[in-house]
Design an enzyme around this catalytic site. Structure first.
Site, short mmCIF file in Angstrom:
data_model
loop_
_atom_site.label_atom_id
_atom_site.label_comp_id
_atom_site.label_asym_id
_atom_site.label_seq_id
_atom_site.Cartn_x
_atom_site.Cartn_y
_atom_site.Cartn_z
CD GLU A 263 -6.02 2.55 -7.84
OE1 GLU A 263 -6.47 1.44 -8.16
OE2 GLU A 263 -6.49 3.24 -6.91
CG HIS B 106 -6.83 0.86 -2.96
ND1 HIS B 106 -7.36 -0.13 -2.16
CD2 HIS B 106 -6.19 1.71 -2.11
CE1 HIS B 106 -7.07 0.10 -0.89
NE2 HIS B 106 -6.36 1.22 -0.83
CG PHE C 3 -1.38 2.29 5.89
CD1 PHE C 3 -1.62 3.08 4.79
CD2 PHE C 3 -1.89 2.70 7.12
CE1 PHE C 3 -2.33 4.26 4.89
CE2 PHE C 3 -2.61 3.89 7.23
CZ PHE C 3 -2.83 4.66 6.12
CB CYS D 232 -6.37 -1.28 2.82
SG CYS D 232 -6.68 -0.26 4.28
CE LYS E 77 -11.05 1.06 -0.84
NZ LYS E 77 -10.89 0.22 -2.04
CG HIS F 22 -10.91 2.11 3.00
ND1 HIS F 22 -10.88 0.72 2.98
CD2 HIS F 22 -9.65 2.51 2.67
CE1 HIS F 22 -9.67 0.32 2.67
NE2 HIS F 22 -8.91 1.38 2.46
#
Length: 407
Positions: A305, A294, A388, A161, A324, A329
């Protein structure tokens, strides 16, 4: 050549074109208007070719009828975003050296989603005993390069991502290294049964809304989209009289090297990406006005985060938002779409709200914009993307005057 010889310091990389297709808008103007108003583009999945999808909620690009089979939907999304960005930059008809213009796209799965209908049909049984032939999977970067007449460097980047930011960074490196004058860079992904199944198995799908940084956040919603940015060396853009939207002043990546799906509990990779990107831009953390987070709405990501943001910026962080909540996403396209939003925030002095955020989690104690957009001078914007496998990537966008004074 004389202009290039006169330049001192690193080659400056600027943004001269923008193109975007998202669940809340399929033009730059439409997307930005909806983002600023906090419009939510996720909801019940309606696609007629998605009966095998293991989730009832998604973010779909509206009015976009390209089919999923054969990978044609991803190709069409990428092509449409690239066409719009090229038109915005005034290079739809490329008249320069084609070998000095290239393409770099980030993607989670590339064209794999287009193979899923054939595989699903085979497992359901169609009486032949063989999987239907979906045809050759299209090459996303090659398809974009062909339609624009670009014959220079071409690459697809897959860093989970973080792919959109990784593509922007690679394209900027290519320009700075002198291997190209112009690069189309961005990201694309379509809705995928496989991706939904993966997040479902991880118990990461939200039951109703994606709520970044909210006390009651419960997961993400898978979405689709595409974004493309035209990047050029500043000298090249100046020579052809291009309008410069912003400067891509810094970029960096780092690996958590911690876990396949979970972020490092102290956010080490996220912290290093931000600090290294700011260092490469020659900008101190106290000069940052906005962070596009993110912000996936998952319990661990948002908490980690937020901690990384406090570590980098101190207790009084810049204005933070996560798109998002509005978009879902969009996978490999996410940070490319968010890069477009950073450029527009610089232009307009507006930070969009974080949709669906009602009750800020005390563990996410950063200055998250919520409720309504915030009008504030934005001279430096940081764009975060964490994926990931420990993949983290960060880009830094500035107004031209800000970037110039930073060097």
């Amino acid at each position: 050549m004389a202009a290039m010889a006169a330049q001192t310091g690193p080659v400056r990389v600027v943004v001269t074109g923008l193109g975007v297709l998202t669940p809340i808008g399929t033009t730059v103007a439409g997307f930005w208007d909806a983002a600023v108003r906090g419009v939510v583009g996720t909801g019940p999945l309606t696609r007629p070719d998605a009966t095998d999808f293991p989730a009832a909620l998604a973010g779909e690009v509206p009015g976009f009828d390209a089919p999923r089979a054969g990978g044609r939907r991803s190709l069409a999304l990428a092509g449409a975003a690239a066409d719009a960005a090229a038109a915005d930059a005034g290079i739809s008809r490329w008249t320069g050296d084609p070998y000095r213009a290239g393409v770099c796209l980030g993607t989670l799965l590339g064209s794999r989603a287009g193979l899923e209908p054939a595989v699903t049909g085979f497992h359901r049984g169609d009486g032949t005993g063989q999987a239907p032939d979906p045809g050759p999977a299209p090459d996303l970067t090659d398809a974009v390069a062909r339609r624009l007449g670009f014959r220079g460097p071409g690459l697809a980047v897959a860093t989970a991502c973080a792919s959109g930011n990784s593509a922007l960074a690679h394209a900027a490196d290519t320009i700075r290294a002198g291997r190209a004058d112009v690069m189309i860079a961005g990201g694309v992904d379509e809705l995928s049964s496989g991706i939904m199944m993966m997040f479902s198995s991880l118990r990461s799908l939200a039951p109703d809304f994606l709520r970044p940084f909210d006390r009651d956040r419960a997961g993400l919603i898978v979405s689709e989209g595409a974004a493309a940015l035209v990047l050029e060396s500043y000298e090249h853009a100046r020579r052809r009289g291009a309008h410069v939207h912003a400067e891509l002043a810094g970029w960096a990546s780092a690996s958590d090297a911690h876990h396949m799906t979970a972020p490092h509990p102290q956010g080490s990779g996220a912290r290093r990406s931000m600090l290294r990107a700011l260092k490469s831009a020659g900008i101190s953390p106290d000069r940052v006005d906005h962070v596009s987070a993110h912000g996936t709405g998952t319990p661990s990501n948002d908490r980690v985060e937020a901690q990384a943001l406090r570590d980098v910026f101190g207790p009084r962080t810049p204005a933070v938002t996560s798109l998002k909540g509005a978009l879902g996403h969009t996978q490999g396209a996410a940070s490319a779409i968010e890069a477009v939003a950073c450029v527009l925030a610089l232009r307009d002095g507006v930070v969009p709200p974080t949709a669906n955020l009602v009750d800020l989690d005390p563990e996410c104690d950063v200055d998250v914009v919520r409720g309504q957009a915030r009008e504030t001078p934005v001279r430096v914007a940081v764009n975060n993307a964490f994926g990931f496998g420990g993949n983290t990537a960060c880009t830094v966008f500035t107004r031209m005057s800000t970037a110039g004074s930073a060097r």
